[in-house]
Scaffold this motif. Structure first.
Motif, PDB file in Angstrom:
ATOM      1  N   GLU A 157       0.785  -1.150   0.039  1.00  3.07           N
ATOM      2  CA  GLU A 157      -0.061   0.023   0.001  1.00  3.07           C
ATOM      3  C   GLU A 157       0.897   1.164   0.080  1.00  3.07           C
ATOM      4  O   GLU A 157       1.904   1.399   0.654  1.00  3.07           O
ATOM      5  CB  GLU A 157      -0.831  -0.084   1.453  1.00  3.07           C
ATOM      6  CG  GLU A 157      -2.105   1.285   1.245  1.00  3.07           C
ATOM      7  CD  GLU A 157      -2.711   0.966   2.255  1.00  3.07           C
ATOM      8  OE1 GLU A 157      -4.083   1.827   2.278  1.00  3.07           O
ATOM      9  OE2 GLU A 157      -2.854   0.306   3.167  1.00  3.07           O
ATOM     10  N   ASP A 158       0.563   2.366  -0.795  1.00  4.27           N
ATOM     11  CA  ASP A 158       1.242   3.605  -0.638  1.00  4.27           C
ATOM     12  C   ASP A 158       0.065   4.524  -0.798  1.00  4.27           C
ATOM     13  O   ASP A 158      -1.010   4.328  -0.670  1.00  4.27           O
ATOM     14  CB  ASP A 158       2.339   3.769  -1.689  1.00  4.27           C
ATOM     15  CG  ASP A 158       1.704   3.657  -3.304  1.00  4.27           C
ATOM     16  OD1 ASP A 158       0.491   3.492  -3.499  1.00  4.27           O
ATOM     17  OD2 ASP A 158       2.769   3.707  -4.062  1.00  4.27           O
ATOM     18  N   GLU A 159       0.497   5.772  -1.392  1.00  6.80           N
ATOM     19  CA  GLU A 159      -0.672   6.945  -1.115  1.00  6.80           C
ATOM     20  C   GLU A 159      -1.532   6.751  -2.447  1.00  6.80           C
ATOM     21  O   GLU A 159      -2.679   7.442  -2.731  1.00  6.80           O
ATOM     22  CB  GLU A 159       0.049   8.310  -1.393  1.00  6.80           C
ATOM     23  CG  GLU A 159       0.923   8.548  -2.600  1.00  6.80           C
ATOM     24  CD  GLU A 159       2.200   7.925  -2.315  1.00  6.80           C
ATOM     25  OE1 GLU A 159       3.053   8.443  -3.096  1.00  6.80           O
ATOM     26  OE2 GLU A 159       2.636   7.255  -1.646  1.00  6.80           O
ATOM     27  N   ASP A 160      -1.042   5.900  -3.503  1.00  6.95           N
ATOM     28  CA  ASP A 160      -2.030   5.864  -4.754  1.00  6.95           C
ATOM     29  C   ASP A 160      -2.686   4.445  -4.756  1.00  6.95           C
ATOM     30  O   ASP A 160      -3.573   4.306  -5.446  1.00  6.95           O
ATOM     31  CB  ASP A 160      -0.865   5.902  -5.950  1.00  6.95           C
ATOM     32  CG  ASP A 160      -0.369   7.261  -5.868  1.00  6.95           C
ATOM     33  OD1 ASP A 160      -1.070   8.297  -5.667  1.00  6.95           O
ATOM     34  OD2 ASP A 160       0.921   7.233  -6.085  1.00  6.95           O
ATOM     35  N   VAL A 161      -2.258   3.444  -4.415  1.00  8.79           N
ATOM     36  CA  VAL A 161      -2.974   2.114  -4.559  1.00  8.79           C
ATOM     37  C   VAL A 161      -2.790   1.094  -3.436  1.00  8.79           C
ATOM     38  O   VAL A 161      -1.613   1.313  -2.592  1.00  8.79           O
ATOM     39  CB  VAL A 161      -2.205   1.574  -5.779  1.00  8.79           C
ATOM     40  CG1 VAL A 161      -0.789   1.301  -5.517  1.00  8.79           C
ATOM     41  CG2 VAL A 161      -3.006   0.284  -6.393  1.00  8.79           C
ATOM     42  N   THR A 162      -3.521   0.035  -3.194  1.00  8.91           N
ATOM     43  CA  THR A 162      -3.561  -1.013  -2.121  1.00  8.91           C
ATOM     44  C   THR A 162      -3.623  -2.170  -3.136  1.00  8.91           C
ATOM     45  O   THR A 162      -4.499  -2.403  -4.035  1.00  8.91           O
ATOM     46  CB  THR A 162      -4.678  -0.821  -1.233  1.00  8.91           C
ATOM     47  OG1 THR A 162      -4.643   0.297  -0.617  1.00  8.91           O
ATOM     48  CG2 THR A 162      -4.589  -1.800  -0.283  1.00  8.91           C
ATOM     49  N   VAL A 163      -2.821  -3.126  -2.887  1.00 14.45           N
ATOM     50  CA  VAL A 163      -2.942  -4.581  -3.289  1.00 14.45           C
ATOM     51  C   VAL A 163      -3.334  -5.385  -2.356  1.00 14.45           C
ATOM     52  O   VAL A 163      -2.471  -5.611  -1.155  1.00 14.45           O
ATOM     53  CB  VAL A 163      -1.506  -4.955  -3.952  1.00 14.45           C
ATOM     54  CG1 VAL A 163      -1.577  -6.211  -4.509  1.00 14.45           C
ATOM     55  CG2 VAL A 163      -1.098  -3.824  -4.899  1.00 14.45           C
ATOM     56  N   GLU A 164      -4.424  -6.301  -2.141  1.00 12.23           N
ATOM     57  CA  GLU A 164      -4.702  -7.134  -1.450  1.00 12.23           C
ATOM     58  C   GLU A 164      -4.785  -8.557  -1.914  1.00 12.23           C
ATOM     59  O   GLU A 164      -5.159  -8.792  -3.088  1.00 12.23           O
ATOM     60  CB  GLU A 164      -6.247  -6.729  -0.992  1.00 12.23           C
ATOM     61  CG  GLU A 164      -6.927  -7.950   0.123  1.00 12.23           C
ATOM     62  CD  GLU A 164      -8.308  -7.595   0.578  1.00 12.23           C
ATOM     63  OE1 GLU A 164      -8.873  -8.255   1.336  1.00 12.23           O
ATOM     64  OE2 GLU A 164      -8.909  -6.377  -0.091  1.00 12.23           O
ATOM     65  N   SER A 165      -4.380  -9.688  -1.202  1.00 10.93           N
ATOM     66  CA  SER A 165      -4.378 -10.758  -1.733  1.00 10.93           C
ATOM     67  C   SER A 165      -5.122 -11.950  -0.713  1.00 10.93           C
ATOM     68  O   SER A 165      -5.462 -11.813   0.415  1.00 10.93           O
ATOM     69  CB  SER A 165      -2.880 -11.233  -1.757  1.00 10.93           C
ATOM     70  OG  SER A 165      -2.762 -12.856  -2.239  1.00 10.93           O
ATOM     71  N   LEU A 166      -5.811 -12.871  -1.359  1.00  3.94           N
ATOM     72  CA  LEU A 166      -6.463 -13.904  -0.557  1.00  3.94           C
ATOM     73  C   LEU A 166      -6.151 -15.264  -1.209  1.00  3.94           C
ATOM     74  O   LEU A 166      -5.918 -15.533  -2.448  1.00  3.94           O
ATOM     75  CB  LEU A 166      -8.140 -13.675  -0.604  1.00  3.94           C
ATOM     76  CG  LEU A 166      -8.683 -12.516  -0.209  1.00  3.94           C
ATOM     77  CD1 LEU A 166     -10.346 -12.134  -0.314  1.00  3.94           C
ATOM     78  CD2 LEU A 166      -8.310 -12.612   1.390  1.00  3.94           C
ATOM     79  N   LEU A 167      -6.326 -16.246  -0.598  1.00  5.29           N
ATOM     80  CA  LEU A 167      -6.194 -17.572  -0.876  1.00  5.29           C
ATOM     81  C   LEU A 167      -7.243 -18.097  -1.630  1.00  5.29           C
ATOM     82  O   LEU A 167      -8.336 -18.017  -1.371  1.00  5.29           O
ATOM     83  CB  LEU A 167      -5.817 -18.441   0.300  1.00  5.29           C
ATOM     84  CG  LEU A 167      -5.461 -20.067   0.285  1.00  5.29           C
ATOM     85  CD1 LEU A 167      -4.048 -20.379  -0.593  1.00  5.29           C
ATOM     86  CD2 LEU A 167      -5.786 -20.679   1.600  1.00  5.29           C
TER      87      LEU A 167
END
Length: 309
Positions: A127-137
Protein backbone atom coordinates in the motif's frame (compact mmCIF):
# COMPACT_ATOMS: atom_id res chain seq x y z
CA UNK A 1 -3.53 1.78 -16.80
CA UNK A 2 -3.77 -1.20 -19.13
CA UNK A 3 -3.05 -4.92 -19.23
CA UNK A 4 -0.72 -6.69 -21.63
CA UNK A 5 -0.75 -10.48 -21.65
CA UNK A 6 2.66 -12.05 -22.18
CA UNK A 7 1.41 -15.63 -21.91
CA UNK A 8 -2.07 -17.15 -21.89
CA UNK A 9 -1.50 -20.91 -21.97
CA UNK A 10 -2.02 -23.33 -19.08
CA UNK A 11 0.60 -25.85 -18.05
CA UNK A 12 3.03 -25.81 -20.96
CA UNK A 13 3.81 -23.41 -23.80
CA UNK A 14 2.64 -24.10 -27.32
CA UNK A 15 3.60 -22.80 -30.73
CA UNK A 16 0.70 -20.37 -30.48
CA UNK A 17 0.86 -19.21 -26.85
CA UNK A 18 3.34 -18.86 -24.01
CA UNK A 19 2.67 -19.75 -20.37
CA UNK A 20 1.30 -17.32 -17.83
CA UNK A 21 2.51 -13.77 -17.35
CA UNK A 22 0.55 -10.52 -17.28
CA UNK A 23 1.93 -6.98 -17.31
CA UNK A 24 -0.06 -4.22 -15.63
CA UNK A 25 1.16 -1.12 -17.44
CA UNK A 26 0.96 2.02 -15.28
CA UNK A 27 3.20 4.42 -17.15
CA UNK A 28 0.92 7.44 -16.69
CA UNK A 29 0.31 6.63 -13.02
CA UNK A 30 3.76 5.38 -11.86
CA UNK A 31 6.08 5.48 -14.90
CA UNK A 32 6.43 1.74 -14.36
CA UNK A 33 4.81 -1.62 -14.92
CA UNK A 34 4.06 -4.56 -12.62
CA UNK A 35 4.25 -8.22 -13.58
CA UNK A 36 1.83 -10.91 -12.40
CA UNK A 37 3.45 -14.33 -12.67
CA UNK A 38 6.53 -15.09 -14.69
CA UNK A 39 6.29 -18.32 -16.66
CA UNK A 40 9.11 -19.70 -18.75
CA UNK A 41 10.32 -17.34 -21.53
CA UNK A 42 8.60 -14.28 -20.06
CA UNK A 43 11.73 -12.22 -20.70
CA UNK A 44 11.61 -13.27 -24.36
CA UNK A 45 8.00 -12.11 -24.51
CA UNK A 46 9.00 -8.78 -22.98
CA UNK A 47 11.63 -8.37 -25.70
CA UNK A 48 8.88 -8.84 -28.28
CA UNK A 49 6.78 -6.14 -26.63
CA UNK A 50 7.33 -2.42 -26.01
CA UNK A 51 8.04 -3.09 -22.33
CA UNK A 52 11.46 -2.43 -20.82
CA UNK A 53 12.78 -4.33 -17.80
CA UNK A 54 14.25 -1.07 -16.55
CA UNK A 55 10.64 0.04 -15.88
CA UNK A 56 9.66 -3.10 -13.98
CA UNK A 57 8.86 -2.13 -10.38
CA UNK A 58 7.11 -5.15 -8.82
CA UNK A 59 6.37 -8.82 -9.52
CA UNK A 60 3.43 -10.60 -7.91
CA UNK A 61 3.47 -14.40 -8.00
CA UNK A 62 0.18 -16.25 -7.58
CA UNK A 63 1.60 -19.73 -6.84
CA UNK A 64 4.70 -21.85 -7.26
CA UNK A 65 3.72 -24.12 -10.15
CA UNK A 66 6.37 -24.05 -12.86
CA UNK A 67 4.24 -22.49 -15.56
CA UNK A 68 3.97 -19.42 -13.30
CA UNK A 69 7.56 -19.10 -12.00
CA UNK A 70 10.09 -20.84 -14.28
CA UNK A 71 10.86 -17.54 -16.00
CA UNK A 72 11.84 -15.74 -12.80
CA UNK A 73 15.56 -16.65 -12.44
CA UNK A 74 16.38 -15.68 -16.01
CA UNK A 75 14.43 -12.45 -15.89
CA UNK A 76 15.92 -11.39 -12.56
CA UNK A 77 19.49 -12.10 -13.66
CA UNK A 78 19.03 -10.38 -17.03
CA UNK A 79 17.28 -7.25 -15.77
CA UNK A 80 20.48 -5.30 -14.99
CA UNK A 81 21.79 -5.92 -18.52
CA UNK A 82 18.67 -4.21 -19.86
CA UNK A 83 19.07 -1.05 -17.80
CA UNK A 84 17.30 -2.24 -14.66
CA UNK A 85 19.13 -0.55 -11.77
CA UNK A 86 16.23 0.47 -9.51
CA UNK A 87 14.84 -1.63 -6.68
CA UNK A 88 12.64 -4.58 -7.64
CA UNK A 89 10.24 -6.22 -5.17
CA UNK A 90 8.81 -9.70 -5.66
CA UNK A 91 5.73 -10.85 -3.71
CA UNK A 92 4.42 -14.38 -3.43
CA UNK A 93 3.63 -17.43 -1.30
CA UNK A 94 6.01 -19.03 1.22
CA UNK A 95 8.78 -20.89 -0.57
CA UNK A 96 9.27 -18.19 -3.20
CA UNK A 97 12.31 -16.71 -1.48
CA UNK A 98 14.04 -20.09 -1.26
CA UNK A 99 13.30 -20.81 -4.93
CA UNK A 100 14.81 -17.50 -6.03
CA UNK A 101 17.83 -17.66 -3.72
CA UNK A 102 18.75 -21.26 -4.62
CA UNK A 103 18.29 -20.65 -8.36
CA UNK A 104 20.51 -17.57 -8.31
CA UNK A 105 23.09 -19.13 -5.98
CA UNK A 106 23.57 -22.38 -7.92
CA UNK A 107 23.76 -20.54 -11.23
CA UNK A 108 26.17 -18.02 -9.67
CA UNK A 109 24.02 -15.19 -10.98
CA UNK A 110 24.83 -11.68 -9.83
CA UNK A 111 22.08 -9.18 -9.13
CA UNK A 112 23.34 -5.64 -9.64
CA UNK A 113 20.28 -3.93 -8.15
CA UNK A 114 18.35 -4.12 -4.89
CA UNK A 115 16.09 -7.18 -4.91
CA UNK A 116 13.51 -7.67 -2.16
CA UNK A 117 11.40 -10.83 -1.83
CA UNK A 118 8.28 -10.60 0.36
CA UNK A 119 6.43 -13.81 1.17
CA UNK A 120 2.82 -13.58 2.29
CA UNK A 121 -0.24 -15.65 3.15
CA UNK A 122 -2.81 -13.08 2.09
CA UNK A 123 -4.02 -9.73 3.36
CA UNK A 124 -2.72 -6.30 2.36
CA UNK A 125 0.62 -7.02 0.70
CA UNK A 126 1.37 -3.49 -0.53
CA UNK A 127 0.00 0.00 0.00
CA UNK A 128 1.12 3.54 -0.74
CA UNK A 129 -0.64 6.86 -1.26
CA UNK A 130 -1.96 5.78 -4.66
CA UNK A 131 -2.87 2.09 -4.57
CA UNK A 132 -3.58 -0.89 -2.32
CA UNK A 133 -2.86 -4.51 -3.25
CA UNK A 134 -4.81 -7.15 -1.36
CA UNK A 135 -4.39 -10.91 -1.69
CA UNK A 136 -6.55 -13.88 -0.69
CA UNK A 137 -6.05 -17.65 -0.85
CA UNK A 138 -7.86 -19.46 -3.65
CA UNK A 139 -8.69 -23.17 -4.16
CA UNK A 140 -5.93 -24.97 -6.06
CA UNK A 141 -3.70 -28.03 -5.65
CA UNK A 142 -1.11 -25.89 -3.91
CA UNK A 143 -1.54 -22.52 -2.22
CA UNK A 144 -2.58 -20.10 -4.95
CA UNK A 145 -3.46 -16.46 -4.43
CA UNK A 146 -5.42 -13.81 -6.25
CA UNK A 147 -4.59 -10.10 -6.17
CA UNK A 148 -6.92 -7.09 -6.00
CA UNK A 149 -5.25 -3.87 -7.13
CA UNK A 150 -7.33 -0.90 -5.99
CA UNK A 151 -6.49 2.69 -6.90
CA UNK A 152 -7.34 5.23 -4.24
CA UNK A 153 -9.87 7.91 -5.11
CA UNK A 154 -8.38 11.14 -6.45
CA UNK A 155 -9.62 14.70 -5.88
CA UNK A 156 -11.75 16.17 -8.64
CA UNK A 157 -10.41 18.68 -11.15
CA UNK A 158 -10.06 22.31 -10.19
CA UNK A 159 -12.66 24.68 -11.63
CA UNK A 160 -10.34 27.22 -13.23
CA UNK A 161 -13.15 29.66 -13.94
CA UNK A 162 -14.21 29.74 -10.29
CA UNK A 163 -10.60 30.15 -9.19
CA UNK A 164 -10.21 33.14 -11.48
CA UNK A 165 -13.35 34.67 -9.99
CA UNK A 166 -11.69 34.43 -6.59
CA UNK A 167 -8.60 36.16 -7.98
CA UNK A 168 -6.35 33.09 -7.75
CA UNK A 169 -3.73 32.35 -10.38
CA UNK A 170 -1.86 29.07 -10.97
CA UNK A 171 0.61 28.46 -8.16
CA UNK A 172 1.02 26.87 -4.74
CA UNK A 173 -2.59 27.64 -3.77
CA UNK A 174 -3.80 25.27 -6.48
CA UNK A 175 -1.78 22.44 -4.98
CA UNK A 176 -3.04 23.14 -1.48
CA UNK A 177 -6.65 23.06 -2.63
CA UNK A 178 -6.03 19.75 -4.48
CA UNK A 179 -4.60 18.33 -1.25
CA UNK A 180 -7.79 19.25 0.59
CA UNK A 181 -6.48 22.36 2.35
CA UNK A 182 -8.49 25.59 2.69
CA UNK A 183 -7.05 28.92 1.52
CA UNK A 184 -7.20 32.27 3.34
CA UNK A 185 -8.08 34.82 0.67
CA UNK A 186 -6.86 37.71 2.81
CA UNK A 187 -10.18 39.59 2.79
CA UNK A 188 -11.71 37.83 5.74
CA UNK A 189 -12.94 35.00 3.56
CA UNK A 190 -11.76 31.41 3.33
CA UNK A 191 -11.85 29.32 0.17
CA UNK A 192 -12.59 25.65 0.81
CA UNK A 193 -11.68 22.82 -1.59
CA UNK A 194 -15.34 21.90 -2.06
CA UNK A 195 -15.91 25.38 -3.49
CA UNK A 196 -13.66 24.80 -6.50
CA UNK A 197 -13.18 21.03 -6.86
CA UNK A 198 -15.30 18.79 -9.05
CA UNK A 199 -16.46 15.31 -8.13
CA UNK A 200 -13.67 12.98 -6.92
CA UNK A 201 -12.30 10.54 -9.49
CA UNK A 202 -13.12 7.05 -8.30
CA UNK A 203 -10.14 4.72 -8.28
CA UNK A 204 -10.16 1.71 -10.57
CA UNK A 205 -10.05 -1.88 -9.36
CA UNK A 206 -8.28 -4.70 -11.21
CA UNK A 207 -8.51 -8.30 -9.97
CA UNK A 208 -5.97 -10.83 -11.25
CA UNK A 209 -6.47 -14.39 -10.07
CA UNK A 210 -4.16 -17.35 -9.86
CA UNK A 211 -5.25 -20.88 -10.72
CA UNK A 212 -8.38 -21.86 -8.82
CA UNK A 213 -11.61 -23.75 -8.57
CA UNK A 214 -14.72 -21.65 -7.87
CA UNK A 215 -14.53 -20.34 -4.28
CA UNK A 216 -15.79 -17.52 -2.06
CA UNK A 217 -12.48 -15.64 -2.12
CA UNK A 218 -12.76 -15.21 -5.88
CA UNK A 219 -15.94 -13.23 -5.30
CA UNK A 220 -14.37 -11.19 -2.49
CA UNK A 221 -11.37 -10.21 -4.58
CA UNK A 222 -13.49 -9.37 -7.63
CA UNK A 223 -16.19 -7.41 -5.78
CA UNK A 224 -17.19 -4.43 -8.01
CA UNK A 225 -13.94 -4.74 -9.98
CA UNK A 226 -13.64 -2.66 -13.12
CA UNK A 227 -11.74 -5.56 -14.69
CA UNK A 228 -11.49 -9.20 -13.62
CA UNK A 229 -8.86 -11.55 -15.07
CA UNK A 230 -9.99 -15.13 -14.46
CA UNK A 231 -8.61 -18.45 -15.59
CA UNK A 232 -10.78 -20.49 -17.99
CA UNK A 233 -8.74 -23.62 -18.53
CA UNK A 234 -11.59 -25.69 -20.00
CA UNK A 235 -14.94 -25.44 -21.71
CA UNK A 236 -17.88 -26.31 -19.49
CA UNK A 237 -18.34 -29.81 -20.97
CA UNK A 238 -15.08 -30.65 -19.16
CA UNK A 239 -16.21 -29.31 -15.79
CA UNK A 240 -15.32 -32.62 -14.10
CA UNK A 241 -11.78 -32.41 -15.44
CA UNK A 242 -11.63 -28.79 -14.33
CA UNK A 243 -12.67 -29.80 -10.81
CA UNK A 244 -10.22 -32.71 -10.65
CA UNK A 245 -7.33 -30.50 -11.78
CA UNK A 246 -8.41 -27.61 -9.51
CA UNK A 247 -9.30 -25.27 -12.35
CA UNK A 248 -12.34 -23.43 -13.74
CA UNK A 249 -14.41 -23.51 -16.90
CA UNK A 250 -15.36 -20.49 -18.99
CA UNK A 251 -18.90 -20.51 -17.61
CA UNK A 252 -17.64 -20.69 -14.01
CA UNK A 253 -15.45 -17.64 -14.67
CA UNK A 254 -18.45 -15.77 -16.07
CA UNK A 255 -20.61 -16.79 -13.11
CA UNK A 256 -17.95 -15.38 -10.78
CA UNK A 257 -18.01 -12.06 -12.65
CA UNK A 258 -21.79 -11.87 -12.29
CA UNK A 259 -21.73 -12.77 -8.58
CA UNK A 260 -19.01 -10.21 -7.85
CA UNK A 261 -20.60 -7.37 -9.81
CA UNK A 262 -17.48 -7.02 -11.96
CA UNK A 263 -17.73 -4.66 -14.92
CA UNK A 264 -15.56 -6.53 -17.44
CA UNK A 265 -14.04 -10.03 -17.61
CA UNK A 266 -10.98 -11.29 -19.46
CA UNK A 267 -10.47 -15.05 -19.77
CA UNK A 268 -6.96 -16.53 -19.81
CA UNK A 269 -4.93 -19.67 -18.87
CA UNK A 270 -6.31 -21.83 -21.66
CA UNK A 271 -5.64 -25.55 -22.01
CA UNK A 272 -3.33 -26.32 -24.94
CA UNK A 273 -6.10 -28.49 -26.41
CA UNK A 274 -7.56 -25.19 -27.67
CA UNK A 275 -4.86 -24.50 -30.22
CA UNK A 276 -5.78 -21.11 -31.66
CA UNK A 277 -8.33 -18.31 -31.51
CA UNK A 278 -10.77 -20.32 -33.62
CA UNK A 279 -10.71 -23.14 -31.06
CA UNK A 280 -11.02 -20.62 -28.21
CA UNK A 281 -14.12 -18.98 -29.67
CA UNK A 282 -16.50 -21.54 -28.07
CA UNK A 283 -15.09 -20.66 -24.62
CA UNK A 284 -15.85 -17.01 -25.31
CA UNK A 285 -19.34 -17.84 -26.57
CA UNK A 286 -20.06 -19.84 -23.41
CA UNK A 287 -18.86 -17.06 -21.11
CA UNK A 288 -20.69 -14.32 -23.00
CA UNK A 289 -23.95 -16.26 -22.68
CA UNK A 290 -23.64 -15.66 -18.92
CA UNK A 291 -21.65 -12.42 -18.80
CA UNK A 292 -21.74 -10.48 -22.09
CA UNK A 293 -18.80 -8.15 -21.30
CA UNK A 294 -16.26 -10.95 -21.64
CA UNK A 295 -13.09 -10.92 -23.75
CA UNK A 296 -10.42 -13.50 -24.55
CA UNK A 297 -6.86 -12.63 -23.57
CA UNK A 298 -4.55 -12.37 -26.57
CA UNK A 299 -0.81 -12.07 -26.22
CA UNK A 300 0.62 -8.59 -26.81
CA UNK A 301 -2.84 -7.03 -27.15
CA UNK A 302 -3.42 -4.04 -24.83
CA UNK A 303 -6.57 -4.04 -22.71
CA UNK A 304 -7.33 -0.65 -21.12
CA UNK A 305 -8.66 -0.60 -17.56
CA UNK A 306 -11.71 1.61 -17.94
CA UNK A 307 -13.06 3.77 -15.14
CA UNK A 308 -16.67 2.71 -14.56
CA UNK A 309 -18.95 4.99 -12.56
Amino acid sequence: MELEFLGTNAGVPSLQRNVTSIALRMFEERRAFWLFDCGEATQHQILRSSLKLSKLEKIFITHLHGDHIFGLPGLLSSRAYQGGTTKLTVYGPPGLKQYIEVSLMLSQSRIEYELEVIEHTGGIVFEDEDVTVESLLLDHRIDSYGYRIAEKDKPGSLDLKRLAEYGLKPGPAYGRLKRGESIDLGNGKTLHPDDVLGQPKKGRIVTILGDTRPCDNVIELARDADLLVHEATFMHDLKESAYNYHHCTSIQAAEAAVAAGAKELILTHFSSRYKDQEHLQPLLDEAQSVFPKTLLAEEFMLFPVLRHT
